[in-house]
Design a protein around this motif. Structure first.
Motif, PDB file in Angstrom:
ATOM      1  N   LYS A 107       0.714  -1.567   0.146  1.00  0.00           N
ATOM      2  CA  LYS A 107       0.096  -0.068  -0.038  1.00  0.00           C
ATOM      3  C   LYS A 107       1.159   1.393  -0.052  1.00  0.00           C
ATOM      4  O   LYS A 107       0.343   1.949   0.275  1.00  0.00           O
ATOM      5  CB  LYS A 107      -1.197   0.174   1.446  1.00  0.00           C
ATOM      6  N   HIS A 108       2.087   1.523  -0.446  1.00  0.00           N
ATOM      7  CA  HIS A 108       2.906   2.093  -0.278  1.00  0.00           C
ATOM      8  C   HIS A 108       3.763   2.064  -1.464  1.00  0.00           C
ATOM      9  O   HIS A 108       4.752   3.666  -2.150  1.00  0.00           O
ATOM     10  CB  HIS A 108       4.126   1.906   0.874  1.00  0.00           C
ATOM     11  N   ILE A 109       3.153   1.943  -2.732  1.00  0.00           N
ATOM     12  CA  ILE A 109       3.619   2.566  -4.202  1.00  0.00           C
ATOM     13  C   ILE A 109       3.657   3.842  -4.280  1.00  0.00           C
ATOM     14  O   ILE A 109       2.440   4.874  -4.084  1.00  0.00           O
ATOM     15  CB  ILE A 109       2.396   1.620  -4.939  1.00  0.00           C
TER      16      ILE A 109
ATOM     17  N   TYR B 241       1.657   9.096   5.486  1.00  0.00           N
ATOM     18  CA  TYR B 241       0.910  10.733   4.649  1.00  0.00           C
ATOM     19  C   TYR B 241       0.829  10.057   3.323  1.00  0.00           C
ATOM     20  O   TYR B 241       2.098   9.836   2.651  1.00  0.00           O
ATOM     21  CB  TYR B 241       2.716  11.569   5.091  1.00  0.00           C
ATOM     22  N   PHE B 242      -0.548  10.491   2.826  1.00  0.00           N
ATOM     23  CA  PHE B 242      -0.815   9.887   1.583  1.00  0.00           C
ATOM     24  C   PHE B 242      -1.133  11.022   0.523  1.00  0.00           C
ATOM     25  O   PHE B 242      -2.286  11.124  -1.108  1.00  0.00           O
ATOM     26  CB  PHE B 242      -1.451   8.752   1.062  1.00  0.00           C
TER      27      PHE B 242
ATOM     28  N   THR C 297      19.679  12.202   4.760  1.00  0.00           N
ATOM     29  CA  THR C 297      20.170  13.220   5.343  1.00  0.00           C
ATOM     30  C   THR C 297      21.252  13.195   5.986  1.00  0.00           C
ATOM     31  O   THR C 297      22.290  12.575   6.432  1.00  0.00           O
ATOM     32  CB  THR C 297      19.672  14.267   5.773  1.00  0.00           C
ATOM     33  N   ASP C 298      22.030  14.675   5.787  1.00  0.00           N
ATOM     34  CA  ASP C 298      23.927  15.012   6.391  1.00  0.00           C
ATOM     35  C   ASP C 298      23.740  14.275   8.019  1.00  0.00           C
ATOM     36  O   ASP C 298      23.891  13.504   8.449  1.00  0.00           O
ATOM     37  CB  ASP C 298      24.296  16.073   5.593  1.00  0.00           C
ATOM     38  N   VAL C 299      22.175  14.427   8.436  1.00  0.00           N
ATOM     39  CA  VAL C 299      22.568  14.286   9.805  1.00  0.00           C
ATOM     40  C   VAL C 299      21.804  13.114  10.450  1.00  0.00           C
ATOM     41  O   VAL C 299      21.483  12.614  11.447  1.00  0.00           O
ATOM     42  CB  VAL C 299      21.956  15.676  10.777  1.00  0.00           C
ATOM     43  N   SER C 300      20.320  12.800   9.680  1.00  0.00           N
ATOM     44  CA  SER C 300      18.953  11.832   9.833  1.00  0.00           C
ATOM     45  C   SER C 300      18.946  11.002   9.407  1.00  0.00           C
ATOM     46  O   SER C 300      19.034  11.188   7.479  1.00  0.00           O
ATOM     47  CB  SER C 300      17.958  12.763  10.571  1.00  0.00           C
ATOM     48  N   GLU C 301      18.415   9.827   9.196  1.00  0.00           N
ATOM     49  CA  GLU C 301      17.521   8.636   8.770  1.00  0.00           C
ATOM     50  C   GLU C 301      16.216   8.827   8.878  1.00  0.00           C
ATOM     51  O   GLU C 301      15.827   8.540   9.890  1.00  0.00           O
ATOM     52  CB  GLU C 301      17.833   7.603   8.574  1.00  0.00           C
ATOM     53  N   GLU C 302      15.092   8.851   7.398  1.00  0.00           N
ATOM     54  CA  GLU C 302      13.666   8.419   7.698  1.00  0.00           C
ATOM     55  C   GLU C 302      13.302   6.954   7.218  1.00  0.00           C
ATOM     56  O   GLU C 302      13.476   6.820   6.277  1.00  0.00           O
ATOM     57  CB  GLU C 302      13.014   9.800   7.408  1.00  0.00           C
ATOM     58  N   PHE C 303      12.345   6.911   7.990  1.00  0.00           N
ATOM     59  CA  PHE C 303      11.566   4.974   7.508  1.00  0.00           C
ATOM     60  C   PHE C 303      10.519   5.161   7.335  1.00  0.00           C
ATOM     61  O   PHE C 303      10.025   4.639   6.743  1.00  0.00           O
ATOM     62  CB  PHE C 303      12.511   4.337   8.495  1.00  0.00           C
ATOM     63  N   LEU C 304       9.688   6.616   7.554  1.00  0.00           N
ATOM     64  CA  LEU C 304       8.464   6.449   7.401  1.00  0.00           C
ATOM     65  C   LEU C 304       8.029   6.874   5.786  1.00  0.00           C
ATOM     66  O   LEU C 304       8.050   7.368   5.149  1.00  0.00           O
ATOM     67  CB  LEU C 304       7.842   7.746   8.269  1.00  0.00           C
ATOM     68  N   PRO C 305       6.747   6.190   5.521  1.00  0.00           N
ATOM     69  CA  PRO C 305       6.591   6.146   4.016  1.00  0.00           C
ATOM     70  C   PRO C 305       5.777   7.588   3.727  1.00  0.00           C
ATOM     71  O   PRO C 305       4.810   8.049   4.456  1.00  0.00           O
ATOM     72  CB  PRO C 305       5.398   5.403   4.102  1.00  0.00           C
TER      73      PRO C 305
END
Lengths: 300, 219
Positions: free
Chosen positions: B93-95, B175-176, B103-111
């Motif tokens: 459901k995340h296609i 978020y969609f 980024t330089d300082v962080s990583e995000e894993f939220l779709p």
């Protein structure tokens, strides 16, 4: 008309050249079988020793099989194509006879050609030798086609093929109930049909493992190895399956063990085992080579 | 018993060798879950968009996913990975969404909708008012191809979109878009990732139809 006639002449000349190469083979045969010098170089009398006739002519079938893999490319010039055939034909003769010599040294390590064929006229030995000749020829042919005119690749693949065949002939003792050495001494025909079926089947399986596209020799050799192991996994399923589907009766009920042994040495049992081996091998090649799993790429 | 043991050994050897030596196993990375992106993605300001997903196999399925990796100052690349069943099914459901951002300082894993990493970053673009007075995110000329890479098409995010996105991130929720523009049911995603939404891939074929087509083709 002139062009058609020219092509016919070329075909006739090349046919004569192939005959010349087979003549060369006749003498090469003597190098590996020095004891037959007198028979090979004189006129052959097939009625005198059928075992010897089978032994010799099986090799001629074999060399014909291998020669059929070499192509003439007339566009590069008539003499160059003849030269190409001469070089590759000679190589084929050497590799073929060397392979036969090595494989027969492994299988018939207890037996001597002079004793079995010339003195004892052992037909069982001759039939087994016939099967070896055909199988090795078929495999050498496959390897020559896969080598695509590269001498280095040909030598690598030939050695590789020889190792696999060497191991495969030892596999017979695992899967057959017949005792090879004892029955061969007794000139038992059951053994030759059983072993013949086995070796022809093994040849088909190994040839099918080599028969695949290749761009990189290392990857190709890995694929051949994987397919060979896969064949070893699949073949017993078919063998067991065929035996279960067509069960056989050996000896009368409550019979002595000797009676069962006698039945196993009958010609019928040899046919039975040989047929099971060949059928199993053909079905194995189907499972190993004829299933297309596809890739992810049509989708991605 | 001895033969059975030998046979079992043969199967183990085959599986081991096939796993280690088979060319199909070489070159495709395995992704257990989203945390695995950290090792795979090297560039800075990178966003990883799920473009396609596919499962092969009969009884034991192998799951593949195709990603578009956009690194801020580098090239756009495609990445095909094998994934775990859980990860593949979770992301069905995340296609069209970005599953990973670095980024330089962080990583995000939220779709999140693709390109969220660049929104608000003045190095990449700016907010610009249109004729209707709406403020929309427009990339600089140097990054004029980004909307195409990101699968936006003609869509341009508004300030409200950006605010809503940030509030969802703070709540740690996917978020969609305000009207569900992104994701498998989103209009923007369906228009810009047509490969995944092809009719022949979407429709479920009945056995009867399949057999009729087979006989038509073969006899």
């Amino acid at each position: 008309m002139a062009e058609i006639f020219d092509r016919l002449v070329i075909r006739l000349l090349l046919a004569l050249f192939v005959c010349l190469m087979i003549y060369v083979y006749r003498y090469a045969h003597v190098i590996f079988y020095p004891t037959v010098k007198r028979q090979v170089l004189k006129k052959i009398n097939p009625a005198e020793n059928p075992a010897d006739s089978l032994h010799l002519f099986s090799r001629i079938i074999g060399i014909a099989l291998i020669f059929s893999s070499i192509t003439f490319n007339e566009t590069s010039g008539f003499f160059l194509s003849i030269f190409h055939f001469a070089v590759w034909g000679t190589l084929a003769i050497i590799l073929y006879l060397l392979s036969l010599y090595i494989i027969e040294s492994i299988v018939f390590y207890n037996f001597d050609y002079t004793d079995e064929i010339l003195k004892r006229k052992n037909m069982s030995y001759a039939v087994i030798s016939f099967c070896h000749a055909i199988v090795i020829a078929y495999l050498t042919r496959t390897v020559m086609i896969e080598a695509e005119n590269s001498l280095v690749i040909l030598l690598v693949l030939w050695l590789y093929m020889l190792v696999i065949v060497g191991f495969s002939v030892k596999y017979y003792t695992f899967i057959s109930k017949l005792t090879f050495n004892r029955l061969l001494i007794q000139k038992n025909l059951s053994l030759c049909f059983s072993y013949g079926g086995f070796s022809l089947g093994a040849g088909l399986v190994i040839a099918s493992c080599f028969d695949q596209e290749h761009y990189d020799i290392t990857v190709y050799c890995i694929q051949v190895l994987l397919k060979t192991i896969l064949s070893l996994i699949i073949f017993p399923i078919f063998k067991k399956g065929l035996v279960r589907i067509f069960p056989i009766k050996l000896g009368e009920e409550r019979a002595l063990e000797g009676r069962i042994d006698t039945d196993m040495q009958s010609l019928g049992y040899g046919f039975y085992e040989g047929s099971v081996f060949i059928a199993g091998a053909i079905l194995t090649t189907m499972i190993v080579n004829r299933i297309q799993f596809g890739t992810i790429y049509p989708f991605f | 018993m001895y033969k059975f043991f030998l046979y079992a050994m043969l199967i183990i050897i085959y599986l081991g060798l096939a796993k280690a030596l088979s060319p199909s196993e070489i070159g495709i990375h395995y992704l257990q879950n989203e945390r695995g992106f950290s090792k795979l993605i090297k560039g800075d300001l990178a966003t990883v968009i799920l473009v396609d997903t596919h499962a092969t196999g009969f009884l034991i399925k192998t799951y593949y996913q195709k990603y578009r990796v956009i690194s801020g100052y580098d090239t756009v690349e495609e990445l095909i990975v094998r994934t775990s069943k859980e990860f593949a099914q979770k992301n069905l459901k995340h296609i069209g969404l970005s599953l990973y951002r670095k980024t330089d300082v962080s990583e995000e894993f939220l779709p999140l909708p693709p390109g969220s990493i660049y929104m608000g970053n003045r190095e990449f673009g700016d907010w610009s008012k249109n004729k209707k007075g709406e403020s929309r995110w427009i990339f600089h000329k140097a990054f004029k191809n980004f909307p195409r890479y990101l699968g936006w098409g003609t869509f341009r995010p508004t300030r409200e979109f950006y605010q809503e996105l940030k509030s969802k991130v703070s709540l740690n929720q996917p978020y969609f878009g305000p009207n569900g523009e992104f994701g498998p049911n989103g209009k923007v995603t369906r228009e810009n990732f047509p490969q995944f939404f092809k009719d022949e891939r979407m429709k479920k074929v009945e056995m009867k139809t399949l057999l009729i087509e087979y006989f038509k083709e073969n006899f």
